[in-house]
Design a protein around this motif. Structure first.
Motif, PDB file in Angstrom:
ATOM      1  N   ARG A 116       0.838  -1.189   0.000  1.00 21.17           N
ATOM      2  CA  ARG A 116       0.000   0.000   0.000  1.00 21.17           C
ATOM      3  C   ARG A 116       0.876   1.243   0.000  1.00 21.17           C
ATOM      4  NH1 ARG A 116      -3.560  -1.707   5.158  1.00 21.17           N
ATOM      5  NH2 ARG A 116      -1.445  -2.176   5.809  1.00 21.17           N
ATOM      6  N   THR A 117       0.597   2.153  -0.910  1.00 12.41           N
ATOM      7  CA  THR A 117       1.319   3.419  -0.969  1.00 12.41           C
ATOM      8  C   THR A 117       0.311   4.554  -0.833  1.00 12.41           C
ATOM      9  OG1 THR A 117       1.125   3.774  -3.355  1.00 12.41           O
ATOM     10  CG2 THR A 117       2.920   2.341  -2.596  1.00 12.41           C
ATOM     11  N   ILE A 118       0.808   5.757  -0.954  1.00 11.79           N
ATOM     12  CA  ILE A 118      -0.066   6.920  -0.821  1.00 11.79           C
ATOM     13  C   ILE A 118      -1.130   6.927  -1.922  1.00 11.79           C
ATOM     14  CG2 ILE A 118       1.220   8.571  -2.248  1.00 11.79           C
ATOM     15  CD1 ILE A 118      -0.314   9.213   1.251  1.00 11.79           C
ATOM     16  N   LYS A 119      -0.849   6.237  -3.024  1.00 14.40           N
ATOM     17  CA  LYS A 119      -1.814   6.198  -4.127  1.00 14.40           C
ATOM     18  C   LYS A 119      -3.087   5.471  -3.714  1.00 14.40           C
ATOM     19  CE  LYS A 119      -2.201   4.894  -9.003  1.00 14.40           C
ATOM     20  NZ  LYS A 119      -1.487   4.367 -10.193  1.00 14.40           N
ATOM     21  N   SER A 120      -2.960   4.267  -3.167  1.00 17.56           N
ATOM     22  CA  SER A 120      -4.151   3.533  -2.732  1.00 17.56           C
ATOM     23  C   SER A 120      -4.779   4.186  -1.509  1.00 17.56           C
ATOM     24  CB  SER A 120      -3.814   2.070  -2.434  1.00 17.56           C
ATOM     25  OG  SER A 120      -2.711   1.970  -1.563  1.00 17.56           O
ATOM     26  N   PHE A 121      -3.965   4.810  -0.663  1.00 18.41           N
ATOM     27  CA  PHE A 121      -4.505   5.539   0.490  1.00 18.41           C
ATOM     28  C   PHE A 121      -5.397   6.685   0.012  1.00 18.41           C
ATOM     29  CE2 PHE A 121      -4.305   8.854   3.754  1.00 18.41           C
ATOM     30  CZ  PHE A 121      -4.704   8.135   4.870  1.00 18.41           C
ATOM     31  N   ASN A 122      -4.959   7.394  -1.022  1.00 21.51           N
ATOM     32  CA  ASN A 122      -5.778   8.478  -1.581  1.00 21.51           C
ATOM     33  C   ASN A 122      -7.083   7.941  -2.161  1.00 21.51           C
ATOM     34  OD1 ASN A 122      -3.865  10.389  -0.905  1.00 21.51           O
ATOM     35  ND2 ASN A 122      -2.941  10.460  -2.939  1.00 21.51           N
ATOM     36  N   SER A 123      -7.011   6.767  -2.784  1.00 22.78           N
ATOM     37  CA  SER A 123      -8.232   6.160  -3.315  1.00 22.78           C
ATOM     38  C   SER A 123      -9.220   5.861  -2.196  1.00 22.78           C
ATOM     39  CB  SER A 123      -7.904   4.860  -4.065  1.00 22.78           C
ATOM     40  OG  SER A 123      -7.131   5.117  -5.213  1.00 22.78           O
ATOM     41  N   LEU A 124      -8.706   5.379  -1.067  1.00 22.96           N
ATOM     42  CA  LEU A 124      -9.565   5.102   0.076  1.00 22.96           C
ATOM     43  C   LEU A 124     -10.189   6.390   0.609  1.00 22.96           C
ATOM     44  CD1 LEU A 124     -10.705   3.196   2.242  1.00 22.96           C
ATOM     45  CD2 LEU A 124      -8.600   3.586   3.559  1.00 22.96           C
ATOM     46  N   LEU A 125      -9.369   7.415   0.770  1.00 26.38           N
ATOM     47  CA  LEU A 125      -9.892   8.690   1.256  1.00 26.38           C
ATOM     48  C   LEU A 125     -11.002   9.220   0.349  1.00 26.38           C
ATOM     49  CD1 LEU A 125      -6.808  10.821   2.401  1.00 26.38           C
ATOM     50  CD2 LEU A 125      -8.573   9.803   3.828  1.00 26.38           C
ATOM     51  N   ASN A 126     -10.765   9.167  -0.946  1.00 21.39           N
ATOM     52  CA  ASN A 126     -11.751   9.674  -1.893  1.00 21.39           C
ATOM     53  C   ASN A 126     -13.030   8.849  -1.839  1.00 21.39           C
ATOM     54  OD1 ASN A 126     -12.262  11.694  -3.900  1.00 21.39           O
ATOM     55  ND2 ASN A 126     -12.212  10.083  -5.436  1.00 21.39           N
ATOM     56  N   ALA A 127     -12.889   7.535  -1.642  1.00 17.20           N
ATOM     57  CA  ALA A 127     -14.062   6.667  -1.527  1.00 17.20           C
ATOM     58  C   ALA A 127     -14.891   7.031  -0.301  1.00 17.20           C
ATOM     59  CB  ALA A 127     -13.632   5.206  -1.459  1.00 17.20           C
ATOM     60  N   LEU A 128     -14.224   7.243   0.830  1.00 14.96           N
ATOM     61  CA  LEU A 128     -14.925   7.610   2.061  1.00 14.96           C
ATOM     62  C   LEU A 128     -15.609   8.969   1.898  1.00 14.96           C
ATOM     63  CD1 LEU A 128     -12.261   6.479   4.687  1.00 14.96           C
ATOM     64  CD2 LEU A 128     -14.382   5.305   4.047  1.00 14.96           C
ATOM     65  N   LEU A 129     -14.954   9.872   1.169  1.00 13.21           N
ATOM     66  CA  LEU A 129     -15.543  11.188   0.922  1.00 13.21           C
ATOM     67  C   LEU A 129     -16.840  11.048   0.122  1.00 13.21           C
ATOM     68  CD1 LEU A 129     -15.586  14.271   0.760  1.00 13.21           C
ATOM     69  CD2 LEU A 129     -14.008  14.133  -1.168  1.00 13.21           C
ATOM     70  N   LYS A 130     -16.798  10.254  -0.951  1.00 12.83           N
ATOM     71  CA  LYS A 130     -17.985  10.085  -1.794  1.00 12.83           C
ATOM     72  C   LYS A 130     -19.123   9.418  -1.042  1.00 12.83           C
ATOM     73  CE  LYS A 130     -15.725  10.075  -6.296  1.00 12.83           C
ATOM     74  NZ  LYS A 130     -15.465   9.333  -7.556  1.00 12.83           N
ATOM     75  N   CYS A 131     -18.789   8.596  -0.053  1.00  8.96           N
ATOM     76  CA  CYS A 131     -19.816   7.928   0.751  1.00  8.96           C
ATOM     77  C   CYS A 131     -20.292   8.795   1.907  1.00  8.96           C
ATOM     78  CB  CYS A 131     -19.288   6.599   1.297  1.00  8.96           C
ATOM     79  SG  CYS A 131     -18.953   5.366   0.019  1.00  8.96           S
ATOM     80  N   GLY A 132     -19.685   9.965   2.080  1.00  6.89           N
ATOM     81  CA  GLY A 132     -20.062  10.844   3.181  1.00  6.89           C
ATOM     82  C   GLY A 132     -19.591  10.350   4.535  1.00  6.89           C
ATOM     83  N   ALA A 133     -18.604   9.452   4.538  1.00  5.05           N
ATOM     84  CA  ALA A 133     -18.095   8.883   5.796  1.00  5.05           C
ATOM     85  C   ALA A 133     -16.978   9.776   6.335  1.00  5.05           C
ATOM     86  CB  ALA A 133     -17.600   7.457   5.561  1.00  5.05           C
ATOM     87  N   PHE A 134     -17.345  10.959   6.785  1.00 14.52           N
ATOM     88  CA  PHE A 134     -16.350  11.950   7.198  1.00 14.52           C
ATOM     89  C   PHE A 134     -15.616  11.551   8.481  1.00 14.52           C
ATOM     90  CE2 PHE A 134     -19.720  14.406   4.953  1.00 14.52           C
ATOM     91  CZ  PHE A 134     -18.991  14.690   3.819  1.00 14.52           C
ATOM     92  N   ASP A 135     -16.323  10.911   9.415  1.00 16.08           N
ATOM     93  CA  ASP A 135     -15.660  10.470  10.652  1.00 16.08           C
ATOM     94  C   ASP A 135     -14.598   9.417  10.350  1.00 16.08           C
ATOM     95  OD1 ASP A 135     -17.143  12.171  12.224  1.00 16.08           O
ATOM     96  OD2 ASP A 135     -18.728  10.687  12.602  1.00 16.08           O
ATOM     97  N   GLU A 136     -14.893   8.513   9.419  1.00 11.17           N
ATOM     98  CA  GLU A 136     -13.916   7.491   9.039  1.00 11.17           C
ATOM     99  C   GLU A 136     -12.709   8.126   8.353  1.00 11.17           C
ATOM    100  OE1 GLU A 136     -13.801   4.451   9.810  1.00 11.17           O
ATOM    101  OE2 GLU A 136     -15.753   4.327  10.786  1.00 11.17           O
ATOM    102  N   MET A 137     -12.958   9.163   7.564  1.00 12.27           N
ATOM    103  CA  MET A 137     -11.844   9.866   6.929  1.00 12.27           C
ATOM    104  C   MET A 137     -10.880  10.385   7.994  1.00 12.27           C
ATOM    105  SD  MET A 137     -13.551  12.145   3.879  1.00 12.27           S
ATOM    106  CE  MET A 137     -11.969  12.914   3.502  1.00 12.27           C
ATOM    107  N   LYS A 138     -11.440  10.933   9.049  1.00  6.84           N
ATOM    108  CA  LYS A 138     -10.603  11.510  10.109  1.00  6.84           C
ATOM    109  C   LYS A 138      -9.788  10.420  10.813  1.00  6.84           C
ATOM    110  CE  LYS A 138     -11.054  15.158  13.559  1.00  6.84           C
ATOM    111  NZ  LYS A 138     -12.002  16.003  14.317  1.00  6.84           N
ATOM    112  N   LYS A 139     -10.398   9.237  10.965  1.00  2.41           N
ATOM    113  CA  LYS A 139      -9.701   8.137  11.632  1.00  2.41           C
ATOM    114  C   LYS A 139      -8.539   7.616  10.796  1.00  2.41           C
ATOM    115  CE  LYS A 139     -13.750   6.439  14.192  1.00  2.41           C
ATOM    116  NZ  LYS A 139     -14.734   5.324  14.305  1.00  2.41           N
ATOM    117  N   VAL A 140      -8.793   7.377   9.523  1.00  2.49           N
ATOM    118  CA  VAL A 140      -7.741   6.800   8.692  1.00  2.49           C
ATOM    119  C   VAL A 140      -6.602   7.791   8.479  1.00  2.49           C
ATOM    120  CG1 VAL A 140      -9.361   5.278   7.515  1.00  2.49           C
ATOM    121  CG2 VAL A 140      -8.787   7.475   6.494  1.00  2.49           C
ATOM    122  N   LEU A 141      -6.889   9.062   8.640  1.00  2.00           N
ATOM    123  CA  LEU A 141      -5.842  10.061   8.459  1.00  2.00           C
ATOM    124  C   LEU A 141      -4.692   9.859   9.444  1.00  2.00           C
ATOM    125  CD1 LEU A 141      -4.877  12.602   6.979  1.00  2.00           C
ATOM    126  CD2 LEU A 141      -6.161  13.968   8.632  1.00  2.00           C
TER     127      LEU A 141
END
Length: 788
Positions: A116-141
């Motif tokens: 896993r690199t920053i590329k797949s991490f960014n994909s995860l962040l963007n996925a959580l954003l599109k799903c409106g999972a803002f709390d999860e975004m903060k956790k994975v950060l």
């Protein structure tokens, strides 16, 4: 005895690539070599095979099957998946609004032997954003350091996420952190923050950010950033500063429209003419939005004479007033209860070249209801139902209530009969209506209309029509007229060859009869769907459909088919549904009159579709109907059938004459860029012909392909032309559509079928990867087809 050829992973990948039905693809993947002489030996899948099946399942939202493939991939120790595969899987789960599964697959990537690199991490962040999972975004950060240093993409996603969730302070803190860590902000970064500040009307902070953007970071503000700033300044009443800011950029019509709207609201309408003059001096002609702002301003002041003058000015300037232009005037007229002029304008819209939309009808219906114009409102409602529109539910219920209170029994019965034709309301609505009015005493004629209300709780017929094809949509129009005449609830689904509808996407529990018009779906579709509905009717003319269906009626007893290679799908459907209407004693109805009136248009559609060109000025008609730019997706254009019914062949021909010479020039320019290819590549089984890149003129592919085929034949190659272009709806720029046209006896279908496509003898198509198509080019004459 010949030996059975073994299916290799290379062959499987080829088969998967051509298989458009994901259900069939997963069956093929699970059993790639059914005739293997050694069934105990496991099949050796390649990474490409996994990639292809994951893409097909993910794109079709078949997530349970996707999970099974991922589990198999995890246990296949020979394969080391690439990171991009998991980026795509995360993206698919995001489209399905499944953030937990996106997180799970990201966490499990090491078990697949994938780093896993920053590329797949960014994909995860963007996925959580599109799903409106803002709390999860903060956790994975908090875990970002495990995958590398955050880059600009990481921060842009996070800033956008916090902005969307209203956490403006946190978004600004992220920006400060970005700068502190020496990650250079991009135009996207500044655009997001400035838009956020403008939406919150923090204009001073937004202006400072714009200043720093250029002076400190060397990123030039885009016109969109200026538009956000100017809009915010106008909202807080800082018009002077807004005009000053306008002078810093080459303003577009959107910026000028915002300024004009603000001047009108501020009571400074006398300054508008100066703005319009400035626009023209700077080469920025007012567009439809600009003129609509002016119309809206005059309507607010009840100055209808000036509003009508704006409509005339638009026409003089070569701009066509759109339905928004008319709806604003309609709304204002009914607001001041000017029923007569409002009704006249509504009736005059088609003559002015503008078809009323659902909002137009709602404005008129609501206005007439408020004015207690019951009979007129009932007539408008009947038209709405005929055209597939429906009024707002609360307004309709209020109208029915007023009819009951006023004891307008005849009108009420007629209204309920009209509502049956629209089949736009659910069972709960009809149960409520029937309960509320069922005790009333209806005259005999209207009682029939009441009884028809029960139909609305029953199943519907469904129409799958070839899209975006003229032939397919007119076949659907014929079906629409028949169903309307008989008050039959119906559903319409546009069906593309490059991404056909699968059974899982159909609401089969709500469907009784299924009509397949001008496209029968991928191989096996009819056999799979027929047991799930009462009847299937196939009306088609494609050679490949006739060959693939075979004697399907003998194996599927509920399938009726009308297949005629010498006609078009539109005229086959026209004759089929008119005959049904006559047999059912519905020959003297409005819909039958529409059939008779539209007969000539259907004939012109056929003349072009099967490449006869026998009718007078047939090519002008074909050019004209392309120029109209009608959206043929019924689910995106609810006024589709009314737009088609408003056409007549003479008007379309007159429009097409004007554009034929321009299109001829474009075709000649394209022909000059043609190059030689080996059809099918490799061993030259299908010979050679000419090809041309047609991204810019894909809508002219038929005429271009035909002339290309002539040119190819004159050069002693096959009489076939290949027009190559991308299909934006696929969302995959690596895929090319190869549209083949041929002259005389040349049969294109043998090539198209080999690569998973189909069509007519002289016109067929298929999809191919850009990489594979490159191998078809004869290098000495090739003209590189690069991806932008």
């Amino acid at each position: 005895m010949s030996t059975v050829k073994k299916v290799t992973s290379f062959k499987l990948a080829s088969l998967l690539r051509r298989e458009n039905d994901p259900s069939a693809a997963i069956k093929l993947f699970r059993n790639p070599d059914p005739e293997s002489t050694n069934p105990q030996k496991p099949f050796r899948y390649s990474l490409l095979c996994y990639d292809l099946i994951i893409t097909k399942l993910g794109s079709s939202k078949m997530f349970d099957e996707l999970d099974q493939i991922l589990l198999q991939l995890k246990s296949d120790t020979r394969i080391v998946p690439t990171e991009i595969i998991f980026c795509n899987v995360v993206k698919y789960f995001a489209r399905g609004r499944l953030p937990t599964r996106a997180l799970h697959v990201f966490d499990e990537m090491p078990q697949y032997r994938c780093q896993r690199t920053i590329k797949s991490f960014n994909s995860l962040l963007n996925a959580l954003l599109k799903c409106g999972a803002f709390d999860e975004m903060k956790k994975v950060l908090t875990r970002v350091d495990e995958y590398g240093e955050p880059d600009a993409c990481t921060y842009n996603i996070l800033i956008n996420g916090f902005s969307q969730s209203g956490r403006f302070d946190e978004a600004l803190k992220l920006f400060d952190e970005m700068v502190k860590k020496k990650v250079k902000p991009t135009g996207v970064t500044f655009g997001t923050i400035i838009r956020m500040l403008c939406n919150d009307l923090k204009v001073n902070e937004a202006l400072k950010m714009k200043h720093d953007m250029l002076k400190v970071y060397g990123v030039f503000p885009t016109v969109h950033i200026y538009a956000s700033l100017i809009k915010a300044l106008c909202q807080v009443g800082e018009l002077g500063l807004a005009f000053k800011l306008k002078d810093e950029v080459k303003a577009d019509s959107a910026i000028y429209s915002t300024l004009i709207n603000s001047l009108i609201k501020a009571g400074r309408s006398d300054e508008v003419s100066g703005i319009l003059e400035e626009m023209r001096e700077k080469g920025c002609e007012p567009d439809t939005v600009t003129y609509n702002v002016l119309i809206n301003g005059f309507c607010l002041e009840n100055d209808f004479e000036s509003a009508y003058k704006v409509l005339d000015d638009m026409v003089e300037k070569g701009l066509k007033p759109d339905v928004i232009s008319y709806n604003m005037i309609l709304g204002a007229l009914f607001r001041i209860q000017n029923w007569k002029e409002g009704a006249y304008l509504f009736e005059d819209m088609p003559r002015r070249g503008c078809v009323p939309d659902v909002l137009s009808y709602r404005i008129v219906f609501d206005g007439l209801c408020e004015g207690l114009k019951f009979e007129e409102a009932a007539v408008i409602l009947d038209e709405m139902m005929f055209k597939g529109y429906k009024p707002r539910r609360d307004r309709l219920e209020r109208f029915l209530q007023r009819l009951c209170e006023s004891e307008k029994m005849e009108i009420l019965g007629d209204v309920i009969s009209s509502l049956n034709k629209g089949n736009a309301y659910d069972a709960d609505f009809w149960k409520s209506v029937l309960k509320g009015v069922g005790r009333l005493d209806f005259p005999a004629k209207q009682a029939r209309g009441m009884n028809l209300g029960v139909k609305m709780v029953q199943k519907k017929v469904a129409v799958l029509y070839h899209y975006p094809c003229h032939d397919g949509v007119f076949a659907a129009l014929a079906a629409h007229l028949y169903f309307s005449a008989n008050s039959i609830p119906s559903l319409f689904f546009p069906n593309t060859v490059y991404s056909p509808i699968t059974i899982s996407k159909l609401p089969l529990q709500d469907i009784s009869h299924l009509y397949l018009l001008d496209f029968t779906g991928p191989p096996g579709f009819v056999q799979q769907v027929s047991p799930k509905v009462n009847n299937v009717v196939i009306l088609d003319h494609h050679k490949t459909a006739i060959e693939s269906l075979g004697d399907v009626s003998s194996t599927c007893k509920n399938v009726t088919k009308v297949l005629d290679i010498g006609r078009s799908g539109a005229t086959i459907a026209f004759d089929y549904f008119t005959q049904k209407l006559k047999e059912e004693s519905r020959g003297n109805c409005r819909e039958m009159d529409e059939f008779k009136r539209m007969r000539r248009v259907f004939e012109y559609i056929e003349d072009a579709d099967i490449w006869k060109w026998n009718l007078p000025e047939s090519k002008a008609f074909n050019s004209g109907i392309i120029d109209l730019g009608i959206e043929y997706n019924f689910n995106q254009n609810s006024s589709l059938f009314q737009q088609l019914l408003s056409l007549d062949h003479d008007t379309v021909i007159n429009r097409g004459r004007e554009s034929l010479s321009r299109k001829h020039k474009l075709i000649q320019e394209a022909l000059e860029q043609s190059y030689e290819i080996v059809l099918g590549g490799g061993a030259e089984e299908f010979g050679r012909c000419l090809a041309v890149n047609g991204d810019e003129i894909a809508e002219l592919r038929s005429e271009l392909g035909n002339q290309l085929a002539d040119k190819s034949k004159n050069l002693k190659l096959r009489g076939v032309g290949a027009v190559v272009y991308r299909v934006p709806e696929l969302g995959d720029e690596t895929k090319l559509k190869i549209s083949l046209r041929s002259v005389k006896e040349e049969d294109t279908t043998v090539v198209s079928q080999r690569f998973g496509g189909g069509g007519h003898k002289n016109a067929s198509s298929f999809l191919l990867s850009s990489t594979e198509f490159e191998q078809w080019k004869v290098k000495r004459n090739s003209c590189s087809y690069t991806l932008n």
